[in-house]
Write an enzyme that holds these catalytic residues in place. Structure first.
Site, PDB file in Angstrom:
ATOM      1  N   GLY A  11      40.422  23.570  30.658  1.00 10.53           N
ATOM      2  CA  GLY A  11      40.726  24.763  31.437  1.00 10.53           C
ATOM      3  C   GLY A  11      42.173  24.808  31.876  1.00 10.53           C
ATOM      4  O   GLY A  11      42.676  23.857  32.482  1.00 10.53           O
ATOM      5  N   GLY A  13      43.564  27.127  33.985  1.00  5.82           N
ATOM      6  CA  GLY A  13      43.772  27.971  35.155  1.00  5.82           C
ATOM      7  C   GLY A  13      44.740  27.306  36.109  1.00  5.82           C
ATOM      8  O   GLY A  13      45.490  26.399  35.741  1.00  5.82           O
ATOM      9  N   PHE A  14      44.745  27.746  37.358  1.00  8.61           N
ATOM     10  CA  PHE A  14      45.670  27.183  38.341  1.00  8.61           C
ATOM     11  C   PHE A  14      45.553  25.669  38.431  1.00  8.61           C
ATOM     12  O   PHE A  14      46.547  24.945  38.402  1.00  8.61           O
ATOM     13  CB  PHE A  14      45.393  27.783  39.721  1.00  8.61           C
ATOM     14  CG  PHE A  14      45.819  29.214  39.870  1.00  8.61           C
ATOM     15  CD1 PHE A  14      47.126  29.599  39.641  1.00  8.61           C
ATOM     16  CD2 PHE A  14      44.906  30.183  40.260  1.00  8.61           C
ATOM     17  CE1 PHE A  14      47.519  30.907  39.781  1.00  8.61           C
ATOM     18  CE2 PHE A  14      45.290  31.505  40.404  1.00  8.61           C
ATOM     19  CZ  PHE A  14      46.602  31.874  40.165  1.00  8.61           C
ATOM     20  N   VAL A  79      35.333  25.144  24.371  1.00  6.10           N
ATOM     21  CA  VAL A  79      34.587  23.908  24.589  1.00  6.10           C
ATOM     22  C   VAL A  79      33.088  24.206  24.542  1.00  6.10           C
ATOM     23  O   VAL A  79      32.594  25.087  25.251  1.00  6.10           O
ATOM     24  CB  VAL A  79      34.969  23.263  25.935  1.00  6.10           C
ATOM     25  CG1 VAL A  79      34.051  22.078  26.243  1.00  6.10           C
ATOM     26  CG2 VAL A  79      36.426  22.809  25.901  1.00  6.10           C
ATOM     27  N   GLU A 166      40.684  45.102  47.077  1.00  7.38           N
ATOM     28  CA  GLU A 166      41.930  45.405  46.365  1.00  7.38           C
ATOM     29  C   GLU A 166      41.679  46.352  45.196  1.00  7.38           C
ATOM     30  O   GLU A 166      42.474  47.266  44.937  1.00  7.38           O
ATOM     31  CB  GLU A 166      42.581  44.105  45.895  1.00  7.38           C
ATOM     32  CG  GLU A 166      43.120  43.281  47.051  1.00  7.38           C
ATOM     33  CD  GLU A 166      43.713  41.940  46.639  1.00  7.38           C
ATOM     34  OE1 GLU A 166      44.523  41.404  47.399  1.00  7.38           O
ATOM     35  OE2 GLU A 166      43.351  41.433  45.553  1.00  7.38           O
ATOM     36  N   ASP A 296      37.556  26.694  40.496  1.00  8.54           N
ATOM     37  CA  ASP A 296      36.321  27.436  40.761  1.00  8.54           C
ATOM     38  C   ASP A 296      35.071  26.701  40.304  1.00  8.54           C
ATOM     39  O   ASP A 296      33.955  27.122  40.595  1.00  8.54           O
ATOM     40  CB  ASP A 296      36.377  28.812  40.074  1.00  8.54           C
ATOM     41  CG  ASP A 296      37.325  29.768  40.773  1.00  8.54           C
ATOM     42  OD1 ASP A 296      37.664  29.512  41.939  1.00  8.54           O
ATOM     43  OD2 ASP A 296      37.726  30.764  40.152  1.00  8.54           O
TER      44      ASP A 296
END
Length: 413
Positions: A11, A13-14, A79, A166, A296
């Site tokens: 992953g 991501g951040f 994966v 938002e 997450d």
């Protein structure tokens, strides 16, 4: 053929990107695997969907991040399975990779809570694909409504957290500024945006003052709120509510929560709330000492034992901290429990309007000052100089001229 690495990160991501970069700078041999060849900035996906910024402002090629870090290999592959017990990762192509240390930062998937019709009909907002698909659908319906006598586009956003607020605010402002300007004021007057949440407040993690400001601002710009009532079904023409009401909507956006994906559920690691992994203070998985779970995919706690929110700042700090602990694992050092620097919460409501609760003391800002703070923080967090420039130009252009930043050319499925 099995290939071995010191660390495999699943992953980009951040959390995963940060961990891989920190380890790469120390010369650790890392394999970073992601299904996409780009890193996406998730907090701004709703702006892509509403044409406020282009995809190139929030998506950065992963290989460009690691072009000078030769010890990090980037692999674009999906994966299929993670074997926590044996420290292996297998891709859909059948390739298997082994590591001394595994880092699972595979993100999450939308949680539809078994709501009938939601998974089939609603638009989630968790990836670039989600955002462009939603944007294409909105464009298609607006063009269609413009051709019809009395045509309209109603949108229902489910979820009153930051993503839902938002998104609803951005869509309502698009109706007010873009539809009115580029289509017609008459069409704009026939378009509506609804926000639904079973909780009686929006922005539930924020203070009562911020919640009240958010609610008042959303209502002021024209968002119709339906709070304290759940959704029982998503239909092609709208949503049914638990109180028997029905909200018409040709587009339903799902911002109602996330859960762990199949990689986590099939990994053999004990799961906690939302299917995520309740990690130890040092960010390792229970029962699997050489496996770290971040972002997450994890339930992370602070020094008091309180669960931390699923925020980009938490993921980034966890990625950096995990890299330190992993380096200690590889060099005979000692792990340290994760210490989170609380930067607070922020949420955009619309042009000139936002809420911010900054730092551990929760210094509260509302209105234009919070709006500027939101812009500056998100600009700083964007990965890459080009992405920062593109986002800044899009914001200046959009907020000054009310012009869309991108042209949507795709078509929804």
């Amino acid at each position: 053929m099995e290939q071995t690495y010191q660390v495999i990160v699943v992953g980009a991501g951040f959390a995963g990107l940060t961990a891989a970069r920190k380890l790469g700078r120390k010369g650790v041999r890392v394999l970073l695997i992601d299904a996409n060849n780009y890193h996406q900035f998730q907090p701004l996906l709703y702006q892509v969907a509403t044409s406020q910024i282009g995809v190139s402002a929030i998506a950065r090629p992963i290989r460009s991040v690691f072009r000078r870090l030769r010890s990090v290999r980037v692999l674009t592959a999906e994966v299929a399975a993670v074997d926590a017990a044996n420290g292996t990762v297998t891709t859909l192509e059948g390739d298997t990779f082994q590591a001394q240390v595994l880092v699972i930062a595979a993100g999450a998937v939308p949680n539809f809570f078994n709501t009938p019709g939601a998974e089939e009909l609603a638009f989630p907002l968790y990836s670039v694909t989600d955002a462009t698909r939603l944007g294409a659908r909105l464009t298609q319906l607006l063009d269609q409504a413009d051709r019809e006598s009395g045509g309209s586009v109603d949108v229902v956003v489910i979820g009153g957290g930051p993503t839902g607020v938002e998104t609803a605010g951005a869509m309502m402002e698009n109706v007010k500024y873009v539809v009115s300007k580029y289509f017609s004021p008459e069409l704009a007057a026939r378009c509506h945006v609804h926000l639904v949440d079973m909780i009686p407040n929006v922005m539930n993690a924020f203070s009562a003052k911020s919640q009240e400001y958010t609610k008042e601002r959303l209502e002021k710009i024209g968002v119709q709120l339906h709070l304290g009532v759940g959704v029982t079904e998503v239909r092609p023409d709208g949503v049914a509510l638990a109180d028997g009401a029905f909200i018409p909507g040709r587009v339903v956006v799902w911002a109602g929560g996330l859960k762990a994906g199949k990689i986590i559920t099939d990994s053999g690691i004990p799961q906690g709330k939302g299917g995520r992994i309740d990690v130890h203070p040092d960010l390792t998985a229970p029962e699997f000492d050489g496996v770290y779970v971040l972002g997450d995919a994890a339930n992370i706690t602070d020094s008091t034992g309180a669960k931390l929110p699923q925020l980009g700042s938490v993921a980034q700090q966890a990625g950096k901290w995990a890299a330190k602990n992993i380096y200690a694992d590889l060099t005979g050092g000692e792990r340290q429990p994760f210490k989170y620097l609380d930067k607070g919460y922020m949420g955009m409501i619309g042009r000139g309007a936002a809420v911010a609760e900054i730092g551990r003391q929760r210094v509260q800002l509302q209105g234009p000052l919070a709006f500027v703070a939101w812009l500056l923080v998100h600009l700083a967090l964007l990965s890459g100089f080009q992405q920062k420039v593109r986002a800044l130009f899009s914001w200046l252009n959009g907020y000054i001229t009310h012009s869309p930043a991108q042209v949507v050319v795709g078509r929804p499925d």
